[in-house]
Design an enzyme around this catalytic site. Structure first.
Site, PDB file in Angstrom:
ATOM      1  N   HIS A   1     -15.482  -9.252  59.766  1.00  0.00           N
ATOM      2  CA  HIS A   1     -16.269  -8.066  59.454  1.00  0.00           C
ATOM      3  C   HIS A   1     -15.371  -6.843  59.573  1.00  0.00           C
ATOM      4  O   HIS A   1     -14.253  -6.939  60.056  1.00  0.00           O
ATOM      5  CB  HIS A   1     -17.444  -7.944  60.422  1.00  0.00           C
ATOM      6  CG  HIS A   1     -18.471  -9.009  60.222  1.00  0.00           C
ATOM      7  ND1 HIS A   1     -19.106  -9.622  61.259  1.00  0.00           N
ATOM      8  CD2 HIS A   1     -18.959  -9.567  59.101  1.00  0.00           C
ATOM      9  CE1 HIS A   1     -19.958 -10.519  60.791  1.00  0.00           C
ATOM     10  NE2 HIS A   1     -19.881 -10.499  59.475  1.00  0.00           N
ATOM     11  N   THR A   2     -15.921  -5.700  59.143  1.00  0.00           N
ATOM     12  CA  THR A   2     -15.159  -4.468  59.273  1.00  0.00           C
ATOM     13  C   THR A   2     -14.821  -4.224  60.741  1.00  0.00           C
ATOM     14  O   THR A   2     -15.715  -4.133  61.569  1.00  0.00           O
ATOM     15  CB  THR A   2     -15.973  -3.280  58.750  1.00  0.00           C
ATOM     16  OG1 THR A   2     -16.488  -3.625  57.480  1.00  0.00           O
ATOM     17  CG2 THR A   2     -15.116  -2.046  58.642  1.00  0.00           C
ATOM     18  N   GLN A   3     -13.551  -4.147  61.043  1.00  0.00           N
ATOM     19  CA  GLN A   3     -13.143  -3.865  62.411  1.00  0.00           C
ATOM     20  C   GLN A   3     -12.706  -2.421  62.560  1.00  0.00           C
ATOM     21  O   GLN A   3     -12.595  -1.897  63.650  1.00  0.00           O
ATOM     22  CB  GLN A   3     -12.000  -4.797  62.827  1.00  0.00           C
ATOM     23  CG  GLN A   3     -12.379  -6.253  62.769  1.00  0.00           C
ATOM     24  CD  GLN A   3     -13.559  -6.580  63.669  1.00  0.00           C
ATOM     25  OE1 GLN A   3     -13.648  -6.118  64.789  1.00  0.00           O
ATOM     26  NE2 GLN A   3     -14.487  -7.374  63.151  1.00  0.00           N
ATOM     27  N   SER A   4     -12.407  -1.795  61.441  1.00  0.00           N
ATOM     28  CA  SER A   4     -12.028  -0.385  61.460  1.00  0.00           C
ATOM     29  C   SER A   4     -12.238   0.152  60.060  1.00  0.00           C
ATOM     30  O   SER A   4     -12.185  -0.598  59.090  1.00  0.00           O
ATOM     31  CB  SER A   4     -10.578  -0.241  61.870  1.00  0.00           C
ATOM     32  OG  SER A   4      -9.761  -0.895  60.936  1.00  0.00           O
TER      33      SER A   4
ATOM     34  N   TRP B   1     -19.525   1.732  58.865  1.00  0.00           N
ATOM     35  CA  TRP B   1     -18.714   2.622  59.692  1.00  0.00           C
ATOM     36  C   TRP B   1     -18.912   4.093  59.306  1.00  0.00           C
ATOM     37  O   TRP B   1     -18.012   4.727  58.762  1.00  0.00           O
ATOM     38  CB  TRP B   1     -17.238   2.229  59.568  1.00  0.00           C
ATOM     39  CG  TRP B   1     -16.531   2.399  60.867  1.00  0.00           C
ATOM     40  CD1 TRP B   1     -16.177   3.578  61.444  1.00  0.00           C
ATOM     41  CD2 TRP B   1     -16.102   1.366  61.771  1.00  0.00           C
ATOM     42  NE1 TRP B   1     -15.573   3.354  62.651  1.00  0.00           N
ATOM     43  CE2 TRP B   1     -15.507   2.004  62.884  1.00  0.00           C
ATOM     44  CE3 TRP B   1     -16.175  -0.029  61.752  1.00  0.00           C
ATOM     45  CZ2 TRP B   1     -14.970   1.302  63.956  1.00  0.00           C
ATOM     46  CZ3 TRP B   1     -15.643  -0.727  62.817  1.00  0.00           C
ATOM     47  CH2 TRP B   1     -15.051  -0.065  63.897  1.00  0.00           C
TER      48      TRP B   1
END
Lengths: 263, 378, 259
Positions: C31-34, C138
């Site tokens: 998944h999006t980590q940053s 995010w």
């Protein structure tokens, strides 16, 4: 050193293809996303003979930032209208505000359904057990909040139930939670339960007699709550802005809002 | 020997040729007789009224046989026999299931679906130069229904509307599918579906319901109308403005976007129209639409609304005993009143159009009366 | 000389460092980590009859000013403006999600549309659900418009699902630099309810300027919207006016100056 990083047995330079045994444990991938934050603030609940007061400050923080000066932490639960004016229970949540809001909405929905299905409001005792079940249901991805539930018990006496984030709970006379819990709780021990208060001249050591415990009247409890928060505001940066107080009596829930220092 | 089923609900049209004779052998639920063929539906009993019986009977014919209806008396059956040489294919069994061709190449289930459409309230669409109008004659089935509620024209996407004649629930499913198609088109291509593409998707969908014995065709003819943006649209969710010259691929002088109007029939057949009409009053409506010379592209949306209202009123004249409500929506060009969106025609404009429509009808009646008067005088 | 033929011609670790195989490992679902391409601050301020909201037109890729024409204020249904900070692709996803929500609302046919408060509730539930799946969107969002009673509404929702509302709000760097300036003109709801649209717009523009002075991931081109009961006035190609860099040569402690 990097050059021996892949296979210590070879003791020579390593190359861009893997020479390490493929059975080597890859290890768990570390997630850099942390799903929690602390929004600061403090809550406090005290039960009296025929009332319960639950209070919380209204500041919401992110680190050193103040998100807003008015974000309530204390909620009426299980009323049948959007204004919740026929509610009989109060929940306070402090910690991670998004989990707090989610927990509040879940409990509210459950208590409402109970009321519609049984034709009577849920008792504070039943609700307390139910809340514990909800919290423990997320034992391995907890709601990061300290909850306090308040109401009047079957005998009409004030009831306060306090929780840890995974559902361990007990009924108490009073409880402080959140950022300034460690500042407020000792004050409460002394002023509500008269801890370390002895009758002057009653003796030495074990012979000392404790000050007699008497149920506090509502106005005194309200003053205690105000004093507790005024003091907490002085010593804790995450506490301040406003004080919201919900007072549960047999005639309903009264709400009071008082300003706190905004620095 | 053939199994006989009880079917108390048979009511047959009387136009078919009849033959009658009686059968002596009748044992319980079984009938024997070398020349006897059996029925499902479509044929009236020859002498049903001459025999006293508790109910109509129905027999399932063996494969390839023709069918008849018949009634039992105490020891005989008086019945109508349809010879194999009967001129219509109806009653041959080929109309009993979907997806099966008759020997002359027809799918009867589709034709019956068209019959359902022909009984529905009239729906029309008019493609004008600066927009499209949809209108429907909503026959009031009960005085207990709230006026203006239970809308029949639906929004499929921001810029597309749909209406149908025939079985209302089938129309609802049609709309539901159209919305899914429009939405999935958006999520795939990040741009609104064109009216033409939607018509194509819906045509394909309805056609699939002619292919399987487990389903029946849609009992509706749907009209989809919309406005494809004449401007270069940003992609859904687009973040910048892109190069000043636009995305390119444009042909000089070619017109992009504009009004779209399509009609989709139970068979899945669909055509684009200048003016579309379906339902009970379609013949009258089509005749009126043809008079408008829509192909010339001169009719404005504002006039289109008035014409649509008038046509629904004229088409209703053949069905005068029933009350109706007029429901109208429109889609204008981007610089028009709805800014390319599918919306209800505002109340004041609708009422004005209805007033004109009623006036038109009254004038026509007067004209006829005067003509008759003239004749009388002569 | 290495005797392993598969090593011939390969970059040596002692020269190039150990090879990072991480990209080859098909571990758990990623998944999006940053965030990748990001927008910086969004500012908003309530006034007497509505809300002013602004964000600059920059999308950065790390420290690279990657896209300079990115519109981070999104209209919803002519009633609400959502300002997006954080990941731009997640913003696009949310924009499309809101678009489809708006289309579904039109199915009903009634003229009722979702107000800013409804939209904020919806968005915060989307954000909280995604964080609970460890697959966050995010962003930090500001939702500006009117509530169910037609009063000015302004609230925030972020990638954790945290929500709050205030007379003035600012995301990212703006929370540090602009929020104090905005709180000067609207300390509380009462003060905000006295502001005129001109005063509110002026305060926002001044704050945008301060952010451009001090935020290295900001731009002097920005979008600004005023939301009132009469609709949305959205301008997407504004330039910062009357900049003064006179303060710059007073700065000490950076660069090469001696005193």
């Amino acid at each position: 050193m990097a050059m021996f990083s892949q296979n210590p047995l070879m003791n020579g330079p390593n190359y861009s293809f893997s020479q390490t045994p493929s059975t080597a444990a890859a290890g768990n991938k570390e997630h850099s996303f942390y799903p929690y934050t602390d929004n600061g603030g403090s809550t406090l609940a005290i039960s009296g003979n025929d009332f319960t007061i639950i209070a919380g400050d209204t500041r919401s923080t992110s680190g050193y930032n103040i998100n807003t000066r008015y974000s309530p932490k204390v909620f009426k639960i299980g009323g049948t209208t959007s204004s919740q004016d026929d509610a009989t229970l109060v929940l306070s949540v402090v910690g991670f505000a998004a989990d707090g809001a989610a927990l509040k909405e879940r409990l509210d929905a459950i208590v409402k359904m109970y009321r519609y299905q049984h034709g009577k409001p849920m008792s504070v005792k039943a609700c307390a057990q139910r809340l514990s079940t909800i919290l423990y249901g997320k034992r391995f991805f907890p709601y990061y909040v300290t909850a306090i539930l308040g109401g009047l018990d079957e005998e009409g006496k004030g009831a306060v139930y306090s929780y840890d984030p995974v559902g361990s709970y007990e009924r108490e006379q009073c409880r402080a939670a959140g950022a300034a819990a460690s500042l407020i709780m000792p004050f409460l021990d002394n002023q509500v339960n008269y801890k370390n208060q002895y009758i002057p001249g009653s003796g030495e050591g074990h012979a000392l007699q404790e000050r007699e415990k008497i149920p506090l009247p509502r106005n005194e409890v309200e003053d205690l709550v105000k004093d507790a928060f005024d003091s907490a505001v002085e010593r804790h940066i995450e506490v301040g802005d406003g004080l919201q107080m919900l007072i549960i009596t047999k005639s309903g829930i009264e709400e009071k809002y008082l300003p706190l220092k905004k620095d | 020997m053939v199994f006989v089923q009880v079917s108390p609900r048979l009511r047959f049209p009387s136009k078919f040729p009849k033959l009658s004779f009686s059968v002596k052998q009748f044992e319980a639920n079984h009938v024997t007789g070398a020349d006897l063929y059996f029925v499902a539906s479509g044929i009236q009993f020859g002498h049903a009224n001459q025999t006293r019986a508790s109910g109509a009977w129905r027999a399932q014919a063996p494969d390839g046989c023709q069918t008849i209806g018949f009634k039992p008396s105490h020891h005989s059956i008086t019945s109508t026999v349809v010879p194999n040489t009967f001129s219509t294919s109806i009653g041959t069994g080929y109309d009993l299931t979907n997806s099966v061709f008759s020997p002359d190449g027809r799918n009867f289930q589709v034709e019956y679906a068209v019959k359902a459409v022909e009984n529905g309230g009239t729906s029309i669409g008019i493609r004008c130069k600066d927009g499209v109008v949809l209108a429907v004659e909503k026959v009031i089935s009960s005085k207990l229904l709230k006026a203006g509620a239970n809308k029949r024209i639906a929004t499929v996407d921001r810029h597309i509307g749909a209406v149908s004649s025939g079985l209302v629930p089938d129309g609802r499913h049609f709309v539901s599918r159209a919305r899914d198609e429009a939405s999935s088109w958006r999520s795939t291509y990040k741009t609104p579906i064109t009216v033409k593409d939607l018509a194509s998707r819906m045509g394909g969908y309805l056609q699939a319901y002619t292919l399987y014995s487990s389903v029946r065709p849609f009992g509706i003819t749907g009209i989809v109308a919309g406005w494809d943006s004449e401007l270069e649209l940003p992609v859904d969710g687009q973040v910048g403005s892109g190069p000043k010259i636009g995305s390119g691929g444009k042909v000089e002088g070619k017109k992009y976007g504009g009004p779209g109007l399509f009609m989709i029939e139970p068979s899945g057949q669909y055509w684009g129209y200048y003016g579309a009409a379906t339902g009970k009053g379609r013949q009258t409506a089509k005749a009126e639409l043809e008079k408008l010379d829509l192909a010339a592209g001169k009719l404005s949306l504002q006039d289109g609304v008035k014409e649509a209202a008038r046509i629904i009123y004229v088409a209703h004249a053949d069905n005068k005993d029933k009350e109706f409500e007029l429901e109208m929506t429109w889609i204008s060009s981007l610089d028009g009143p709805t800014k390319g969106r599918h919306e209800e025609v505002p109340k004041d404009i609708l009422e004005e159009a209805e007033k004109l429509a009623k006036k038109h009808l009254d004038d026509d009646d007067d004209e006829e009366e005067t003509k008759e008067d003239d004749k009388m005088e002569e | 000389m290495n005797h392993l033929p598969q090593a011939w011609g390969r970059p040596r670790d002692d020269v190039y460092g150990a090879y990072d195989h991480a990209y080859l490992q098909n571990g758990p679902k990623q998944h999006t980590q940053s965030p990748a391409v990001t927008g910086t601050s969004v500012l908003a301020l309530k006034f007497k009859d509505g809300v002013v909201i602004a964000a600059d037109n920059l999308a950065s890729y790390g420290s690279l000013a990657r896209f300079t024409d990115v519109k981070r204020l999104r209209k919803f249904a002519d009633t609400t403006v959502v300002g997006f900070g954080g990941d731009v692709s997640d913003m696009q996803y949310l924009d499309r999600l809101l678009n489809s929500l708006d289309i579904e609302e039109a199915y009903g046919g009634s003229s009722h549309t979702l107000n800013a408060q409804n939209l904020h509730t919806y968005l915060s539930k989307v954000m909280y659900k995604r964080r609970s799946e460890f697959n966050p969107l995010w962003n930090q969002l500001l939702v500006a418009g009117l509530d169910g009673e037609g009063k000015p509404f302004l609230a925030s929702a972020d990638l954790l699902g945290t929500t709050f509302s205030s007379p003035s709000l600012a995301t990212g760097f703006g929370a540090h630099l602009a929020q104090p300036l905005l709180r000067k003109v609207a300390f509380d709801e009462e003060a905000a309810a006295k502001l005129t649209v001109e005063e509110a717009v002026e305060a926002i523009k001044e704050s945008m300027k301060v952010l451009f002075y001090r935020d290295a991931r900001s731009l002097d081109k920005y979008s600004i919207a005023v939301v009132t009961k009469d609709g949305i006035d959205l301008k997407q190609d504004e330039k910062l006016e009357k900049q003064s860099w006179a303060f710059a040569d007073q700065i000490r402690g950076y660069g090469t100056q001696i005193n």
